[in-house]
Scaffold this active site. Structure first.
Site, PDB file in Angstrom:
ATOM      1  N   LYS A 188      12.090 -14.394  65.301  1.00  0.00           N
ATOM      2  CA  LYS A 188      11.144 -14.718  64.247  1.00  0.00           C
ATOM      3  C   LYS A 188      11.912 -14.932  62.946  1.00  0.00           C
ATOM      4  CE  LYS A 188       7.346 -14.198  66.672  1.00  0.00           C
ATOM      5  NZ  LYS A 188       6.332 -15.238  66.860  1.00  0.00           N
ATOM      6  N   ASN A 219       6.338 -19.238  62.413  1.00  0.00           N
ATOM      7  CA  ASN A 219       4.923 -18.862  62.354  1.00  0.00           C
ATOM      8  C   ASN A 219       4.169 -19.470  61.175  1.00  0.00           C
ATOM      9  OD1 ASN A 219       6.021 -16.004  63.862  1.00  0.00           O
ATOM     10  ND2 ASN A 219       4.205 -17.004  64.684  1.00  0.00           N
ATOM     11  N   HIS A 319       2.423 -21.031  75.504  1.00  0.00           N
ATOM     12  CA  HIS A 319       2.527 -19.868  74.623  1.00  0.00           C
ATOM     13  C   HIS A 319       1.944 -18.611  75.246  1.00  0.00           C
ATOM     14  CE1 HIS A 319       0.397 -17.361  71.495  1.00  0.00           C
ATOM     15  NE2 HIS A 319       1.641 -17.269  71.076  1.00  0.00           N
TER      16      HIS A 319
END
Length: 389
Positions: A188, A219, A319
């Site tokens: 991330k 994100n 996903h």
């Protein structure tokens, strides 16, 4: 000819079967540790502590049984359950083989609230259950029912790379994933200080070596200018992809990045309809499309998305929900990736296997899943329509 007719008549699944009962359950799965990505650090969300699961169980007059699920992270789980509760009676008496017909009927039952979002995600649980049931009646895994291209799929781990994880633990997590036979690592990114992202990616790349598959996921937290700069910085790290660098509905912005940079762009997980995916596909706004079957409304619309992606020559990486997506990814002609998240494992009695960088496709009939005893303790609401005999 008489012998051929006899064989057909002896087929286990009868064309006259009917759905007799439907049970839906709202389950809140607790997570061991609060989860933070860039949306938390930018103040848009709070750390995630649980996942709301919508389970659908469907039984037929002939004894068929199917299990399906949808889910929500943070808000929305109760909304999915309430919508599912309103439309579930529509299933009673339908032939379970008429999956497309049933999907359309469920969609029209809630047409006034639209054909995406909570409405389709609630349908998704029923749709998955119907496909599970159909595969079981054929005594085939879901992948083989749909036409498998392979017996295993490349897999990468995400759960060990969240922003709340300190760098030293991040490196430990990558080693753990590799020891488990997982073939890629996703980190991330999207820190308020972009230099922190660069240093973390640089450290993990050095730890993994130049060629081990490495992905990053922002994100949706960058604006267009920041995304341009970060994509340029990340070119040096030989990434498999840069995921959601922009808002999930910014098709034109993603298309510009995909056109400009060598590193592939990935997006699509937040889209909840075929038409939303179509805009990205037509604009070539992504190199890796990332459809999520529960979010898009189940396997029936997912297959339409995958067909469009294949037609336009896109790569695929569905996903989350690996327990479902390992089957669907196995059917895609071009070698896809499946996201390894162990979060949902406590819900099921079965476990997926990883070996040599790949996730093995289960050979058990249907999804090959059964609910664990722990689910009852996490169940917040449950209702049954029809009558079990």
């Amino acid at each position: 000819m008489a012998m051929q007719n006899s064989v057909l008549l002896d087929t286990p699944s009868s064309d006259g079967d009917k759905i007799e009962w439907v049970k839906i359950s709202l389950v809140f799965l607790p997570l061991a540790n609060p989860i933070s990505d860039a949306k938390v650090l930018t103040g848009r969300q709070k750390p995630m502590t649980e996942i709301a699961m919508l389970f659908a169980e469907i039984g037929t007059q002939e004894g068929g049984y199917g299990l399906g699920f949808s889910y929500s992270k943070r808000a929305g789980g109760r909304g999915q359950f309430e919508h599912a509760k309103e439309i579930a009676p529509t299933l009673i008496g339908e032939n379970p083989s008429d999956i497309s017909k049933i999907w359309t009927k469920l969609c029209w039952a809630g047409a006034s609230v639209g054909r995406s979002g909570i409405a389709t995600q609630a349908i998704g649980a029923f749709d998955v259950a119907l496909w599970d049931l159909k595969a079981k009646r054929a005594n085939l895994s879901l992948a083989r029912l749909l036409g498998a291209q392979r017996d295993s799929v490349r897999t990468y781990n995400t759960s060990g790379g969240f922003l709340h994880t300190p760098l030293d633990q991040l490196l430990v997590n990558t080693d753990i994933s590799r020891e488990k036979g997982i073939g890629g690592i996703k980190l991330k990114v999207g820190q308020p200080d972009c230099q922190v992202d660069i240093k973390r990616v640089e450290a993990v790349r050095a730890h993994l070596g130049d060629d081990f598959p490495l992905m990053v996921d922002a994100n949706q937290q960058w604006d267009r200018a920041t995304a341009q700069r970060m994509c340029r910085e990340f070119e040096q790290f030989n990434l498999v992809w840069i995921e959601e660098p922009l808002d999930c509905y910014d098709a034109e912005g993603h298309a510009a990045l995909a056109e400009k940079f060598d590193t592939p762009i990935a997006t699509g997980e937040m889209l909840t309809s075929v038409s939303e995916h179509m805009e990205f596909i037509k604009l070539r706004a992504t190199d890796y499309l990332m459809p999520d079957a529960p979010r898009v409304g189940g396997i029936t619309p997912y297959l339409k998305v995958a067909s469009l992606a294949e037609h336009y020559g896109l790569m695929l990486a569905p996903h989350f929900a690996m327990e479902l997506h390992v089957h669907l990814a196995a059917t895609y002609p071009t070698e896809p990736w499946v996201e390894h998240f162990e979060w949902l494992e406590p819900l099921f009695n079965e476990r997926l296997e990883t070996r040599d960088g790949r996730m093995l496709v289960p050979t058990r009939p249907g999804l090959g899943l059964s609910l664990s005893e722990r689910v009852s303790g996490w169940t917040a609401a449950q209702v049954t329509f029809g009558e079990k005999k």
